[in-house]
Design a protein around this motif. Structure first.
Motif: not given
Length: 286
Positions: A94-112
């Motif tokens: 639950e914590y991982k999903q709430a905190t990092y869920g978007y990053y884990l699902a959309n890693p291509e948006e975090f190219q920096d």
């Protein structure tokens, strides 16, 4: 590093750092008269034996109580953001999903590169901290365990984690130690190539004389523990002594209500009032 409460001009800074701008604005809309009136009511709570005198001991006890209350209130505010299935427990997933869920699902948006580094660094660090608070190894955190997760500095069994995370934050070359340059770089960014300010030179001396205890040119975990958690230093006691010293007009080592109200700016910029937040609360919330 938090700005020290050396004068009354720092209280606006303290409010915004501690409360956030919106809540600080709520407090700062109080007139001086309203602030003094509410501070006077807090003095009644600090003066537990009702003798009209605020000693260092009373202030220390109040500051410790106020800090503990802040910690638990902070956890209560964010609890529902993480307890996604409403079972009154927070799992690591639950914590991982709430905190990092978007990053884990959309890693291509975090190219920096810096974003990638921060996520890759923080996720395993959070998981390690979560395992440290999960004393019964059920992969679930109750409210006390989650409080230790969010505020590890408040719990004795989390001190090793606090020390390790401090080392990791400052240890730029990853050798498991903090050398003098890394120690300074944590406080001062030397961008223009000019001479170092005098305070930086003083900190280098502090590193050599008081941080690097075994004189090998670097700090290990034990030396970092000694630095950030000195055994003979009590933050609440230091704050209480500071407030008494700065407000004690007749130098009898105790404060009257009048002495406190005379120096009200210092008190609303201190832990004694949760940096002013307590002045916006009702009596039964304190």
């Amino acid at each position: 590093m938090r700005q020290a409460h050396e004068d009354n001009t720092s209280f606006q800074f303290d409010h915004e750092v501690f409360l956030g701008k919106d809540e600080a604005k709520t407090f700062d809309q109080l007139t001086p008269e309203e602030s003094k009136d509410r501070l006077s009511k807090i003095v009644d709570r600090i003066d537990i034996d009702g003798d009209g005198l605020i000693t260092t001991t009373k202030l220390k006890a109040w500051i410790k109580r106020a800090q503990k209350r802040y910690v638990y209130e902070n956890v209560a505010k964010v609890w529902t953001d993480y307890d996604l299935n409403k079972d009154n427990r927070i799992s690591w997933d639950e914590y991982k999903q709430a905190t990092y869920g978007y990053y884990l699902a959309n890693p291509e948006e975090f190219q920096d590169a810096s974003d990638q580094f921060n996520f890759k660094k923080m996720l395993p660090r959070d998981e390690r901290r979560f395992k440290a608070v999960d004393l019964n190894n059920d992969n679930l955190a109750d409210k006390e365990e989650f409080t230790a997760f969010l505020h590890p500095e408040e719990f004795d069994h989390m001190k090793d984690i606090v020390v390790l995370e401090t080392l990791e934050d400052i240890d730029r070359n990853g050798d498991g130690h903090v050398d003098g340059d890394e120690y300074i770089a944590d406080m001062f960014a030397h961008e223009d190539g000019g001479p170092e300010p005098d305070w930086v030179k003083t900190e280098r001396e502090q590193f050599s004389d008081f941080r690097d205890l075994n004189k090998d040119g670097k700090m290990d975990l034990d030396e970092i523990r000694h630095w950030i958690m000195p055994q003979d230093y009590d933050h609440a006691l230091a704050e209480a002594r500071h407030l008494v010293h700065e407000s004690d007009q007749d130098k009898d080592q105790m404060l009257t209500r009048e002495e406190i109200l005379e120096n009200w700016n210092m008190f609303v910029g201190s832990q004694a009032t949760n940096y002013g937040e307590d002045l916006t609360k009702n009596h039964d919330e304190l």
